[in-house]
Design a protein around this motif. Structure first.
Motif, PDB file in Angstrom:
ATOM      1  N   VAL A 163     -45.207  19.478  31.423  1.00 48.17           N
ATOM      2  CA  VAL A 163     -45.288  18.070  31.054  1.00 48.17           C
ATOM      3  C   VAL A 163     -44.372  17.933  29.835  1.00 48.17           C
ATOM      4  O   VAL A 163     -44.730  18.324  28.728  1.00 48.17           O
ATOM      5  CB  VAL A 163     -46.752  17.669  30.741  1.00 48.17           C
ATOM      6  CG1 VAL A 163     -46.834  16.214  30.319  1.00 48.17           C
ATOM      7  CG2 VAL A 163     -47.631  17.912  31.969  1.00 48.17           C
ATOM      8  N   ASP A 164     -43.166  17.433  30.078  1.00 48.76           N
ATOM      9  CA  ASP A 164     -42.094  17.437  29.085  1.00 48.76           C
ATOM     10  C   ASP A 164     -41.949  16.080  28.407  1.00 48.76           C
ATOM     11  O   ASP A 164     -41.872  15.047  29.079  1.00 48.76           O
ATOM     12  CB  ASP A 164     -40.779  17.800  29.801  1.00 48.76           C
ATOM     13  CG  ASP A 164     -39.579  17.814  28.883  1.00 48.76           C
ATOM     14  OD1 ASP A 164     -39.721  18.220  27.713  1.00 48.76           O
ATOM     15  OD2 ASP A 164     -38.478  17.420  29.339  1.00 48.76           O
ATOM     16  N   HIS A 165     -41.906  16.083  27.059  1.00 50.90           N
ATOM     17  CA  HIS A 165     -41.632  14.847  26.326  1.00 50.90           C
ATOM     18  C   HIS A 165     -40.220  14.362  26.665  1.00 50.90           C
ATOM     19  O   HIS A 165     -39.271  15.148  26.642  1.00 50.90           O
ATOM     20  CB  HIS A 165     -41.662  15.093  24.810  1.00 50.90           C
ATOM     21  CG  HIS A 165     -43.010  15.092  24.202  1.00 50.90           C
ATOM     22  ND1 HIS A 165     -43.744  16.243  24.048  1.00 50.90           N
ATOM     23  CD2 HIS A 165     -43.756  14.084  23.687  1.00 50.90           C
ATOM     24  CE1 HIS A 165     -44.893  15.942  23.456  1.00 50.90           C
ATOM     25  NE2 HIS A 165     -44.924  14.643  23.228  1.00 50.90           N
ATOM     26  N   LEU A 166     -40.074  13.081  26.941  1.00 50.69           N
ATOM     27  CA  LEU A 166     -38.734  12.514  27.089  1.00 50.69           C
ATOM     28  C   LEU A 166     -38.110  12.327  25.713  1.00 50.69           C
ATOM     29  O   LEU A 166     -36.981  12.732  25.474  1.00 50.69           O
ATOM     30  CB  LEU A 166     -38.801  11.170  27.830  1.00 50.69           C
ATOM     31  CG  LEU A 166     -39.045  11.286  29.328  1.00 50.69           C
ATOM     32  CD1 LEU A 166     -39.349   9.933  29.928  1.00 50.69           C
ATOM     33  CD2 LEU A 166     -37.860  11.924  30.020  1.00 50.69           C
ATOM     34  N   ILE A 167     -38.861  11.695  24.817  1.00 54.95           N
ATOM     35  CA  ILE A 167     -38.413  11.555  23.435  1.00 54.95           C
ATOM     36  C   ILE A 167     -39.329  12.445  22.610  1.00 54.95           C
ATOM     37  O   ILE A 167     -40.531  12.195  22.525  1.00 54.95           O
ATOM     38  CB  ILE A 167     -38.501  10.087  22.965  1.00 54.95           C
ATOM     39  CG1 ILE A 167     -37.651   9.194  23.881  1.00 54.95           C
ATOM     40  CG2 ILE A 167     -38.049   9.968  21.505  1.00 54.95           C
ATOM     41  CD1 ILE A 167     -37.927   7.714  23.722  1.00 54.95           C
ATOM     42  N   PRO A 168     -38.797  13.515  22.028  1.00 53.03           N
ATOM     43  CA  PRO A 168     -39.641  14.460  21.288  1.00 53.03           C
ATOM     44  C   PRO A 168     -40.395  13.803  20.132  1.00 53.03           C
ATOM     45  O   PRO A 168     -39.902  12.840  19.528  1.00 53.03           O
ATOM     46  CB  PRO A 168     -38.641  15.491  20.756  1.00 53.03           C
ATOM     47  CG  PRO A 168     -37.415  15.324  21.581  1.00 53.03           C
ATOM     48  CD  PRO A 168     -37.388  13.888  22.010  1.00 53.03           C
ATOM     49  N   SER A 169     -41.555  14.343  19.836  1.00 54.35           N
ATOM     50  CA  SER A 169     -42.355  13.850  18.711  1.00 54.35           C
ATOM     51  C   SER A 169     -41.544  13.872  17.426  1.00 54.35           C
ATOM     52  O   SER A 169     -41.634  12.952  16.608  1.00 54.35           O
ATOM     53  CB  SER A 169     -43.608  14.702  18.535  1.00 54.35           C
ATOM     54  OG  SER A 169     -44.369  14.697  19.708  1.00 54.35           O
ATOM     55  N   ASN A 215     -44.335   8.875  28.034  1.00 55.14           N
ATOM     56  CA  ASN A 215     -43.206   9.476  27.324  1.00 55.14           C
ATOM     57  C   ASN A 215     -43.043  10.932  27.777  1.00 55.14           C
ATOM     58  O   ASN A 215     -42.457  11.741  27.089  1.00 55.14           O
ATOM     59  CB  ASN A 215     -43.408   9.419  25.803  1.00 55.14           C
ATOM     60  CG  ASN A 215     -42.193   9.941  25.048  1.00 55.14           C
ATOM     61  OD1 ASN A 215     -41.051   9.684  25.430  1.00 55.14           O
ATOM     62  ND2 ASN A 215     -42.424  10.710  24.009  1.00 55.14           N
ATOM     63  N   HIS A 216     -43.600  11.248  28.924  1.00 48.51           N
ATOM     64  CA  HIS A 216     -43.517  12.585  29.509  1.00 48.51           C
ATOM     65  C   HIS A 216     -43.027  12.463  30.952  1.00 48.51           C
ATOM     66  O   HIS A 216     -43.219  11.432  31.590  1.00 48.51           O
ATOM     67  CB  HIS A 216     -44.897  13.256  29.548  1.00 48.51           C
ATOM     68  CG  HIS A 216     -45.440  13.615  28.217  1.00 48.51           C
ATOM     69  ND1 HIS A 216     -46.090  12.712  27.405  1.00 48.51           N
ATOM     70  CD2 HIS A 216     -45.434  14.788  27.544  1.00 48.51           C
ATOM     71  CE1 HIS A 216     -46.475  13.318  26.297  1.00 48.51           C
ATOM     72  NE2 HIS A 216     -46.086  14.586  26.351  1.00 48.51           N
ATOM     73  N   VAL A 217     -42.419  13.527  31.426  1.00 48.30           N
ATOM     74  CA  VAL A 217     -42.086  13.651  32.845  1.00 48.30           C
ATOM     75  C   VAL A 217     -42.533  15.029  33.306  1.00 48.30           C
ATOM     76  O   VAL A 217     -42.793  15.914  32.492  1.00 48.30           O
ATOM     77  CB  VAL A 217     -40.575  13.473  33.133  1.00 48.30           C
ATOM     78  CG1 VAL A 217     -40.125  12.056  32.846  1.00 48.30           C
ATOM     79  CG2 VAL A 217     -39.738  14.497  32.403  1.00 48.30           C
ATOM     80  N   LEU A 218     -42.585  15.185  34.612  1.00 49.62           N
ATOM     81  CA  LEU A 218     -42.864  16.491  35.196  1.00 49.62           C
ATOM     82  C   LEU A 218     -41.537  17.248  35.270  1.00 49.62           C
ATOM     83  O   LEU A 218     -40.540  16.717  35.757  1.00 49.62           O
ATOM     84  CB  LEU A 218     -43.466  16.329  36.591  1.00 49.62           C
ATOM     85  CG  LEU A 218     -43.865  17.599  37.310  1.00 49.62           C
ATOM     86  CD1 LEU A 218     -44.889  18.393  36.504  1.00 49.62           C
ATOM     87  CD2 LEU A 218     -44.433  17.262  38.684  1.00 49.62           C
ATOM     88  N   ALA A 219     -41.523  18.455  34.736  1.00 50.41           N
ATOM     89  CA  ALA A 219     -40.303  19.259  34.743  1.00 50.41           C
ATOM     90  C   ALA A 219     -40.629  20.668  35.196  1.00 50.41           C
ATOM     91  O   ALA A 219     -41.696  21.197  34.893  1.00 50.41           O
ATOM     92  CB  ALA A 219     -39.676  19.301  33.354  1.00 50.41           C
ATOM     93  N   CYS A 220     -39.704  21.271  35.914  1.00 45.76           N
ATOM     94  CA  CYS A 220     -39.891  22.669  36.312  1.00 45.76           C
ATOM     95  C   CYS A 220     -39.609  23.551  35.095  1.00 45.76           C
ATOM     96  O   CYS A 220     -38.989  23.123  34.118  1.00 45.76           O
ATOM     97  CB  CYS A 220     -38.971  23.034  37.475  1.00 45.76           C
ATOM     98  SG  CYS A 220     -37.207  23.077  37.087  1.00 45.76           S
ATOM     99  N   ALA A 221     -40.083  24.780  35.162  1.00 46.43           N
ATOM    100  CA  ALA A 221     -39.905  25.716  34.050  1.00 46.43           C
ATOM    101  C   ALA A 221     -38.428  25.947  33.753  1.00 46.43           C
ATOM    102  O   ALA A 221     -38.030  26.086  32.592  1.00 46.43           O
ATOM    103  CB  ALA A 221     -40.604  27.035  34.365  1.00 46.43           C
ATOM    104  N   ARG A 222     -37.620  25.979  34.781  1.00 43.68           N
ATOM    105  CA  ARG A 222     -36.191  26.246  34.574  1.00 43.68           C
ATOM    106  C   ARG A 222     -35.528  25.110  33.791  1.00 43.68           C
ATOM    107  O   ARG A 222     -34.812  25.355  32.820  1.00 43.68           O
ATOM    108  CB  ARG A 222     -35.505  26.434  35.922  1.00 43.68           C
ATOM    109  CG  ARG A 222     -34.056  26.804  35.773  1.00 43.68           C
ATOM    110  CD  ARG A 222     -33.432  27.144  37.098  1.00 43.68           C
ATOM    111  NE  ARG A 222     -32.120  27.691  36.863  1.00 43.68           N
ATOM    112  CZ  ARG A 222     -31.405  28.266  37.771  1.00 43.68           C
ATOM    113  NH1 ARG A 222     -31.876  28.390  38.990  1.00 43.68           N
ATOM    114  NH2 ARG A 222     -30.219  28.728  37.488  1.00 43.68           N
TER     115      ARG A 222
END
Length: 162
Positions: free
Chosen positions: A59-65, A75-82
């Motif tokens: 669960v990756d932040h699009l705009i970091p804290s 403000n999150h998207v699903l992202a693969c580990a790579r």
């Protein structure tokens, strides 16, 4: 396996993150479930299918804290580990997506999908007075921590001399 030592600077960073997480809470399980559903268990950046039980979905932040982004699920998207762990690093999401998918219809489709998800974020109802008070509390806690570290170091130095 050698584990990293907890240093005062690491502890200070944890204190800061923990205090801010009380104010800007991390997504709830039901919200994370909706993220997985929205992105159809696929990486928002490369489109690879992610098996949820494999724990390779991030669960990756699009705009970091650190850059003012919130912990809102939108403000999150699903992202693969790579993509999230190996490739994206500190790059902003749009630049990374452009490099990942090129200026093509795939890029436009993925960008549109992410922007639609972002648009679901509730309007910024941030209470600036409250946020300012939280900043003061966090700053004080960090200064108190610095003072405590200095006191402990001083006690050690005095004890070593005696």
């Amino acid at each position: 396996m050698i584990m990293a030592k907890d240093t005062p600077s690491m502890a200070k960073n944890k204190i800061k993150r923990c205090l801010w997480a009380i104010y800007d809470q991390h997504p709830k399980k039901s919200e994370v479930d909706s993220l997985w559903t929205y992105f159809e268990s696929k990486c928002a950046y490369c489109g690879v299918e992610i098996e949820r039980s494999s724990r390779t979905g991030h669960v990756d932040h699009l705009i970091p804290s650190a850059e003012g982004g919130s912990n809102s699920i939108h403000n999150h998207v699903l992202a693969c580990a790579r993509c999230n762990g190996d490739e994206k690093r500190e790059e902003d999401w749009l630049t990374f997506l452009s490099k990942k998918s090129g200026k093509s219809s795939i890029f436009e489709q993925r960008r549109s999908n992410i922007e639609e998800w972002l648009s679901l974020m509730p309007p910024n109802g941030t209470n600036t007075a409250l946020k300012s008070e939280v900043e003061k509390v966090v700053d004080k806690a960090l200064k108190d921590f610095d003072s405590a570290v200095a006191q402990v170091r001083s006690l050690i130095n005095v004890n070593d001399r005696g």
